[in-house]
Design a protein around this motif. Structure first.
Motif, mmCIF file in Angstrom:
data_model
loop_
_atom_site.group_PDB
_atom_site.id
_atom_site.type_symbol
_atom_site.label_atom_id
_atom_site.label_comp_id
_atom_site.label_asym_id
_atom_site.label_seq_id
_atom_site.Cartn_x
_atom_site.Cartn_y
_atom_site.Cartn_z
ATOM 1 N N ARG A 154 5.996 1.646 -6.925
ATOM 2 C CA ARG A 154 6.285 2.953 -6.341
ATOM 3 C C ARG A 154 6.837 2.740 -4.941
ATOM 4 N NH1 ARG A 154 1.783 6.764 -5.866
ATOM 5 N NH2 ARG A 154 0.553 4.945 -5.345
ATOM 6 N N GLU A 170 0.341 8.207 1.233
ATOM 7 C CA GLU A 170 -0.892 8.650 0.592
ATOM 8 C C GLU A 170 -2.122 8.234 1.374
ATOM 9 O OE1 GLU A 170 0.056 8.321 -4.158
ATOM 10 O OE2 GLU A 170 -1.010 6.725 -3.146
ATOM 11 N N ARG A 171 -2.027 7.057 1.970
ATOM 12 C CA ARG A 171 -3.208 6.492 2.611
ATOM 13 C C ARG A 171 -3.334 6.881 4.076
ATOM 14 N NH1 ARG A 171 -5.645 2.257 0.108
ATOM 15 N NH2 ARG A 171 -5.022 2.077 -2.042
ATOM 16 N N MET A 192 -14.215 10.451 0.149
ATOM 17 C CA MET A 192 -13.825 11.420 1.153
ATOM 18 C C MET A 192 -14.231 12.826 0.751
ATOM 19 S SD MET A 192 -10.007 11.047 2.559
ATOM 20 C CE MET A 192 -9.523 12.381 3.617
ATOM 21 N N THR A 193 -14.403 13.022 -0.554
ATOM 22 C CA THR A 193 -14.785 14.347 -1.048
ATOM 23 C C THR A 193 -15.827 14.175 -2.144
ATOM 24 O OG1 THR A 193 -12.975 14.217 -2.612
ATOM 25 C CG2 THR A 193 -12.585 15.511 -0.632
ATOM 26 N N THR A 239 -13.699 -0.199 3.004
ATOM 27 C CA THR A 239 -14.167 -0.710 1.713
ATOM 28 C C THR A 239 -15.589 -0.243 1.442
ATOM 29 O OG1 THR A 239 -12.778 -2.631 1.943
ATOM 30 C CG2 THR A 239 -14.529 -2.777 0.345
ATOM 31 N N SER A 285 -15.730 3.369 0.691
ATOM 32 C CA SER A 285 -14.700 3.781 -0.276
ATOM 33 C C SER A 285 -13.741 4.790 0.343
ATOM 34 C CB SER A 285 -15.314 4.402 -1.534
ATOM 35 O OG SER A 285 -16.371 3.644 -2.002
ATOM 36 N N PRO A 300 -10.249 6.065 1.428
ATOM 37 C CA PRO A 300 -8.937 5.698 0.868
ATOM 38 C C PRO A 300 -7.875 5.464 1.939
ATOM 39 C CG PRO A 300 -9.278 8.051 0.698
ATOM 40 C CD PRO A 300 -10.537 7.499 1.296
ATOM 41 N N ARG A 315 -7.777 -0.791 3.748
ATOM 42 C CA ARG A 315 -7.922 -1.321 2.402
ATOM 43 C C ARG A 315 -6.560 -1.671 1.816
ATOM 44 N NH1 ARG A 315 -11.205 3.066 -0.715
ATOM 45 N NH2 ARG A 315 -10.440 2.222 -2.655
ATOM 46 N N SER A 341 -4.796 8.162 -5.327
ATOM 47 C CA SER A 341 -4.860 6.733 -5.027
ATOM 48 C C SER A 341 -6.067 6.396 -4.185
ATOM 49 C CB SER A 341 -3.618 6.293 -4.265
ATOM 50 O OG SER A 341 -2.521 6.343 -5.109
ATOM 51 N N ALA A 342 -6.727 5.320 -4.552
ATOM 52 C CA ALA A 342 -7.870 4.793 -3.826
ATOM 53 C C ALA A 342 -9.047 5.762 -3.793
ATOM 54 C CB ALA A 342 -7.505 4.394 -2.396
ATOM 55 N N GLN A 343 -8.958 6.874 -4.483
ATOM 56 C CA GLN A 343 -10.074 7.808 -4.517
ATOM 57 C C GLN A 343 -10.616 8.012 -5.922
ATOM 58 O OE1 GLN A 343 -9.950 11.283 -1.901
ATOM 59 N NE2 GLN A 343 -7.872 10.700 -1.404
ATOM 60 N N GLN A 344 -9.839 8.664 -6.758
ATOM 61 C CA GLN A 344 -10.360 8.918 -8.093
ATOM 62 C C GLN A 344 -9.270 9.214 -9.105
ATOM 63 O OE1 GLN A 344 -12.992 12.145 -7.201
ATOM 64 N NE2 GLN A 344 -11.424 13.680 -7.528
ATOM 65 N N ILE A 378 -13.224 5.473 -7.401
ATOM 66 C CA ILE A 378 -12.905 4.097 -7.053
ATOM 67 C C ILE A 378 -13.752 3.652 -5.865
ATOM 68 C CG2 ILE A 378 -11.081 2.564 -6.231
ATOM 69 C CD1 ILE A 378 -9.413 4.878 -8.006
ATOM 70 N N ILE A 379 -14.669 2.720 -6.139
ATOM 71 C CA ILE A 379 -15.588 2.239 -5.110
ATOM 72 C C ILE A 379 -15.460 0.718 -5.057
ATOM 73 C CG2 ILE A 379 -17.985 2.209 -4.325
ATOM 74 C CD1 ILE A 379 -18.520 4.643 -6.007
ATOM 75 N N PRO A 380 -14.708 0.206 -4.087
ATOM 76 C CA PRO A 380 -14.398 -1.225 -4.120
ATOM 77 C C PRO A 380 -15.583 -2.132 -3.817
ATOM 78 C CG PRO A 380 -13.422 -0.190 -2.190
ATOM 79 C CD PRO A 380 -14.014 0.903 -3.018
ATOM 80 N N ASP A 381 -16.602 -1.624 -3.160
ATOM 81 C CA ASP A 381 -17.681 -2.504 -2.734
ATOM 82 C C ASP A 381 -18.858 -2.420 -3.695
ATOM 83 O OD1 ASP A 381 -18.720 -4.208 -0.441
ATOM 84 O OD2 ASP A 381 -20.331 -2.752 -0.718
ATOM 85 N N THR A 401 -21.985 -0.632 -2.395
ATOM 86 C CA THR A 401 -21.818 0.814 -2.351
ATOM 87 C C THR A 401 -21.985 1.429 -3.733
ATOM 88 O OG1 THR A 401 -20.244 0.437 -0.585
ATOM 89 C CG2 THR A 401 -20.323 2.645 -1.496
#
Lengths: 323, 542
Positions: free
Chosen positions: A87, A95-96, A169-170, A268, A271, A273, A277, B202-205, B228-231, B234
Motif C-alpha cells: 500500500r 494511518e499511524r 486506543m478504543t 507495543t 498496543s 497503533p 511500532r 491497521s494496528a488496532q483491530q 491486535i496486541i503485539p506484546d 499485554t
C-alpha cells in the motif's frame, strides 16, 4: 531576517539529499533480505516466490539505480508502496500518525508543564529536601525500564483495580457509544501510556530547567531585582524564569521529531497503533520504502525543529539577531 | 494525603468492579442456543494480507471469511464443504468436484464453477506474488462441465490436492481483470464463509460480522473482533481483565499465571500440541557430520527432556520426526539420552580424545578437532537457551560447540541458503498432509532457496517420498510414511528436539464449538453464548 530564513530553507535541500542518500545506503548495507524475511520459517514455500518478490521490490537493480528511482519518485512526493502490504507508504504513515501525535503531543505538553516548574522549584530550594526529593523522584522515572513500569501500572490499574483498559486506543464496544462517552473512552485508554511516556522524560527536562535556573538565579540582575524590593514571585517568575527558559526552548525544538517518532516499547506494550511500532516493524522486516518514508519525514522535522528553535531564540533573546 | 488518595482509589475500584459484573459461576452452566454477543480475539501478529493467494498459511481470518471446496475435519481428513462430494478417477489423475447449489457470496452473487476455475487461475498465475503456487503445479487444467461440476486434471496423481488446494474460493465477479497483487480486495475480502468482513483498522483491530445468509445457517455469535496486541504480556493482562475472550498464552504464563480463581472461573484452558517441531540440522557438507554415527551420537548426547523442562517449563514432547497424526510410526521411539553410548558411537566413528580435552580424528589426512558452530536467529530466545544447554552437554564429551546469533534475514540469506553452516537450529510447520516432507528431504530439493538445506539424500527415502505423493490409498500411504519415518530416524539428518504445547485461553461463556487438534474452530457458525451470559449487546450493522 527573511534572508536568513530563505538561506536556511535552501540549505535544507542538500542536507535532506545527503541524509536520504546515507540512509538509503546504510539500510541496504544492513545484512538480510526483505524477500526471504517475508516467508519466515515456513518451509513449504515456492522457491520462485522469493525471486518474484525480489523482482517486484526492484531489488535486482544496482543500488545507485534504486536510489535514483526512489529520488525521482520522491520529487513528485510519491513515497512508493510498502513491501509488506503493497500500500502507499504515505497512506500507511497517515494511518499511524494521529495516534502517535495524540500520545506524544499530549505527553510533550504535560512534560514541559510538569518538568519546568519542578526544575524551577528544585533550583529555588537548592540542596534542600525538596530539591533532593525531586531529584530522586525524577531519576527513579528516568532509570526505571519503561516496559516494567508500564506492566506494573497495567497490573494495578487495569487488572487489580479494574479502573483502566490495558490495550488499544478504543474499547470493543466504543462504536455504539455516544460521542461524549467515546471521548471518555479514549481518555481512559490514554491515561496509562501518557503517565509512562511522561514520567520517563521528566528527569532530563527538569534537570535542564534546574541547572539553567540555578545559573540565572545567581546573576546580578536578580540581586538587583530583589534589592529593588520586588516580591519573590515577581523575581522568580518574571525576571528569572524568562531567562532560564531559553535553553528549554532548544529542547522543545529538538523534541519535534519525537512527536512523530513515537516509542516502540510503549506503543507495543499498550498496543497503541502508532509510528514507533510501525518504524520498528519496518526495520525488522527491511521494508525499505517505508523506512525511507519515515526517515525522510523525521529528518525534515528535525531540520525544521532546529530552525524553529533558532527563530525562537532570536525572539526570546534580544542579544541574538540573524541578519 | 497519600493514604487518602489510596482510600479514594480503593473505593472507586470497588464501585467500578462491583457494577455490571456477572457472577462467574454462571459461565460453567450451559444454556439454550442464542444469537448475539461478540468474541474478542487477541491477535499477536497483524496479517499483512487478507487476499488468500497472497497468504502463506491458511486458517485464521481467511478461514472465517472464505470456504474451500473441501475442508479438513478434526483428523485433518478432507470432508465436503462447497463441494458436496467429489470423485477421484482410478488412475488418480482426475478429480471431479460436484458443487453445492444455492451458495451465495457475501455480496449476494451466486457461487458457481466459474469461481473455481478463476481461483485456480489466480493461484497458478506466475504474476501473482503468492507463496502457494506450488500446490497447483501438478494441475494440468481445470474444466467446467456444467455450472455445478468442475473437473481438475492432474499431470500425475497428487493426493494432498484434496486437503490443500481450493481452500479459499475467490469471487470471480469481484476480482476478474484486477491486479491481484494490488487489489483493494486485499483490505475488503468477500467470500462465502460464515463471517463477512467489516473493517480493518491497521494496528488496532479487524472486525467480522455474522453473514446472515450463510449456507450452513446464520452464525450465532454476531461479531468477531480481532484485537491486535503485539506484546505477549499485554495479551495475558487483557485476558485477566476480561478485555479479550480468546488468546494464546506462553508456557511461562500457563505454568505461573493460570492456576488462579480469577482465571479459572472465567476461562477454559486448552493445551494443544503444536503442528511444528524444533530441530538441530547437521550439515553433511562439513566432514564431521557426514558420518551417520556421529549424528546419532549427537542426538544421544543432547538431553531433550531437560531442554523441554528448562526451555518450555516442561510443556512439550520429544519429537521423533516431521510427521503428525496417522503418519507417525508408533514403532519409532525417540533416541535415548545416553552420553555413555554417545561416547561409544563417537569412538567407533574414529574420534579419540586428545590431550587438549577435545576429540580428534584424522579426516582426509588432516587432524580435525571436533569443533563446530551452531547458528541461530538472535530473536529466538528458546534457541539461545537450548544452545547453552547443548554446549555444556557436548563439552563433557570433548566437543566444542560455539553459538553464533544472527538476525533472521541474514541467517537465511548468508548462511542457510548458501549452505554455509555446520549446524543450525530451526523450527518447521507441518502441513496437514505429510507429502510436504518431499520439499524438506527429497534429494531433488537441494538447490538454492529450496528447502532441503541439509542436502539429505537417501535413495530409499527419495522413492518413498515420491510414492507418498502419488497414491490416494490411505493404507498404502500410511505404510509409506511409516517406513520413511524409520529411515529418517536412523539417518538423523536432524536431531529432532521437541514439539511445543500451545495454550489457548477461551472465555467460558462460549459454548457449542468443536476444535481440531491444532485449536482451529471447525464450525464457527455453531458456537454461541446463552442469552443470560452475553457480555456485549451488538446489533447487526445496516
Amino acid at each position: 531576517m527573511r534572508k536568513f530564513l530563505l538561506r536556511r530553507l535552501l540549505l535544507m535541500i542538500p542536507l535532506l539529499l545527503g541524509i536520504s542518500f546515507i540512509s538509503f545506503v546504510i539500510m541496504q548495507l544492513a545484512p538480510g533480505d526483505p524477500a526471504s524475511l517475508n516467508i519466515g520459517m515456513n518451509s513449504k514455500i515456492d522457491p520462485s516466490y522469493i525471486l518474484k518478490l525480489r523482482q517486484s521490490y526492484g531489488l535486482d537493480d544496482p543500488l545507485m539505480v534504486q536510489y535514483w528511482h526512489w529520488l525521482k519518485r520522491i520529487c513528485l512526493l510519491n513515497f512508493g508502496n510498502t513491501f509488506r502490504d503493497n500500500r502507499p507508504v504515505i497512506a500507511v504513515i497517515g494511518e499511524r500518525l494521529p495516534a502517535t501525535l495524540l500520545l506524544s503531543g499530549l505527553s510533550e505538553v504535560l512534560l514541559f508543564l510538569v518538568a519546568v516548574p519542578l526544575g524551577v522549584m528544585a533550583a529555588y530550594y537548592h540542596n534542600r529536601w525538596y530539591d533532593r526529593f525531586i531529584s530522586i523522584f525524577s531519576f527513579v522515572g528516568f532509570s526505571m525500564p519503561s516496559f516494567w513500569f508500564a506492566l506494573m501500572l497495567m497490573l494495578l490499574f487495569g487488572v487489580w483495580l479494574n479502573l483502566l483498559p490495558v490495550s488499544g486506543m478504543t474499547s470493543t464496544e466504543a462504536e455504539y457509544l455516544p460521542w461524549n462517552d467515546r471521548i471518555l473512552d479514549l481518555i481512559s485508554h490514554l491515561i496509562l501510556p501518557l503517565i509512562v511516556t511522561t514520567y520517563g522524560g521528566l528527569a532530563s527536562i527538569s534537570r535542564y530547567a534546574r541547572t539553567s535556573m540555578l545559573e540565572v538565579i545567581r546573576q546580578d540582575y536578580i540581586r538587583t531585582a530583589r534589592a529593588k524590593g520586588l516580591s519573590e514571585t515577581q523575581v522568580i517568575f518574571k525576571h528569572a524564569l524568562r531567562n532560564a527558559l531559553i535553553p528549554i526552548v532548544t529542547l522543545m525544538g529538538l523534541s519535534l521529531p519525537n512527536l512523530i517518532g513515537g516509542s516502540f516499547i510503549i506503543e507495543t506494550i499498550f498496543s497503541w497503533p502508532g509510528m514507533g511500532r510501525l518504524g520498528f516493524e519496518s526495520v525488522l522486516s527491511h521494508d525499505y520504502p517505508l523506512l525511507m518514508g519515515i526517515g525522510v519525514i523525521t529528518a525534515l522535522l528535525t531540520l525544521l525543529g532546529n530552525l524553529l528553535a533558532d527563530l525562537a531564540y532570536a525572539w526570546l533573546d534580544p542579544r541574538i539577531r540573524y541578519d | 494525603m497519600c493514604q487518602k488518595l489510596l482510600a479514594v482509589l480503593a473505593i472507586a475500584a470497588l464501585l467500578l468492579s462491583g457494577c455490571g459484573k456477572i457472577d462467574p459461576k454462571i459461565y460453567s452452566q450451559d444454556g439454550p442456543v442464542a444469537d448475539g454477543d461478540t468474541l474478542v480475539e487477541a491477535l499477536s501478529a497483524e496479517p499483512a494480507h487478507l487476499m488468500p493467494p497472497l497468504i502463506a498459511a491458511s486458517g485464521g481470518i481467511d478461514g472465517l471469511v472464505f470456504n474451500g471446496l473441501t475442508r479438513l475435519n478434526e483428523n485433518y481428513d478432507p470432508v465436503p464443504c462447497l463441494a458436496e462430494k467429489w470423485t477421484v478417477s482410478k488412475d488418480g489423475r482426475v478429480i471431479t468436484y460436484y458443487l453445492r447449489k444455492g451458495v451465495r457470496f457475501q455480496d449476494g452473487v451466486e457461487f458457481t464453477a466459474a469461481d473455481v476455475l478463476f481461483t485456480y487461475q489466480v493461484y497458478s498465475d506466475p504474476k501473482v506474488n503468492g507463496p502457494r503456487g506450488s500446490y497447483y503445479e501438478e494441475i494440468k487444467n481445470v474444466e467446467i462441465l456444467d455450472p455445478y461440476t468442475v473437473r481438475v486434471n492432474y499431470k500425475k496423481p497428487y493426493p494432498p490436492a484434496l486437503g490443500q488446494t481450493f481452500d479459499c474460493i475467490l469471487p470471480k465477479h469481484l476480482l476478474e481483470g484486477q491486479d491481484i497483487n494490488k487489489s483493494d480486495f486485499d483490505r475488503h475480502p468477500v467470500g462465502t464463509g460464515p463471517y463477512k468482513f467489516v473493517e480493518w483498522k491497521s494496528a488496532q483491530q479487524i472486525v467480522l460480522e455474522a453473514y446472515p445468509d450463510y449456507w450452513e445457517g446464520k452464525p450465532h455469535i454476531q461479531k468477531i473482533v480481532m484485537k491486535i496486541i503485539p506484546d505477549q504480556a499485554t495479551i495475558f493482562l487483557d485476558i485477566l481483565k476480561g478485555g479479550a475472550d480468546w488468546g494464546w498464552l506462553s508456557p511461562e504464563q500457563y505454568v505461573k499465571g493460570t492456576n488462579t480463581p480469577q482465571f479459572k472461573d472465567y476461562y477454559n484452558l486448552y493445551k494443544i500440541t503444536g503442528l511444528d517441531f524444533t530441530y538441530i540440522a547437521w550439515n553433511p557438507k562439513n566432514p564431521i557430520f557426514k558420518d551417520k554415527k556421529v549424528r546419532q551420537a549427537m542426538t544421544m548426547a543432547i538431553d531433550r527432556q531437560t531442554i523441554i523442562q528448562n526451555v518450555l517449563y516442561g510443556q512439550g514432547t520429544i519429537s521423533t520426526g516431521p510427521l503428525h497424526t496417522w503418519a507417525v510410526n508408533p514403532g519409532v521411539k525417540p533416541w535415548p539420552y545416553d552420553p555413555a553410548k554417545a561416547k561409544e558411537y563417537l569412538k567407533e566413528a574414529g574420534w579419540e580424545l586428545g590431550p587438549d580435552g577435545i576429540l580428534h580424528k584424522t579426516i582426509a589426512g588432516k587432524d580435525t578437532p571436533f569443533k563446530f558452530t551452531i547458528v541461530i536467529s538472535h530473536s529466538w530466545v528458546s534457541a539461545e537457551r537450548v544452545g547453552t544447554i547443548m554446549q555444556q552437554e557436548l563439552k563433557q564429551l570433548g566437543i566444542q560447540m560455539d553459538l553464533q546469533r544472527y538476525e533472521w534475514g541474514t541467517l537465511m540469506s548468508q548462511y542457510l541458503e548458501l549452505r554455509k553452516f555446520d549446524a543450525y537450529m530451526g523450527r518447521s510447520f507441518m502441513d496437514p498432509d505429510p507429502s510436504d516432507n518431499y520439499q524438506m528431504f527429497h534429494s531433488s530439493q537441494m538447490g538454492e532457496y529450496q528447502e532441503n538445506r541439509v542436502s539429505y539424500s537417501n535413495p530409499q527415502a527419495d522413492r518413498l517420498l515420491e510414492e507418498g505423493r502419488e497414491t490416494f490409498d490411505m493404507k498404502k500411504r500410511q505404510k509409506i510414511y511409516w517406513k520413511f519415518h524409520s529411515i529418517l530416524n536412523d539417518d538423523q539428518p536432524f536431531t529432532f528436539l521437541y514439539i511445543p504445547n500451545n495454550f489457548l485461553a477461551f472465555h467460558k461463556r462460549f459454548k457449542g464449538y468443536q476444535m481440531n487438534p491444532n485449536g482451529v474452530i471447525l464450525h464457527p457458525e455453531q458456537w454461541y453464548v446463552p442469552a443470560d451470559q452475553q457480555k456485549y449487546s451488538v446489533k447487526a450493522s445496516e
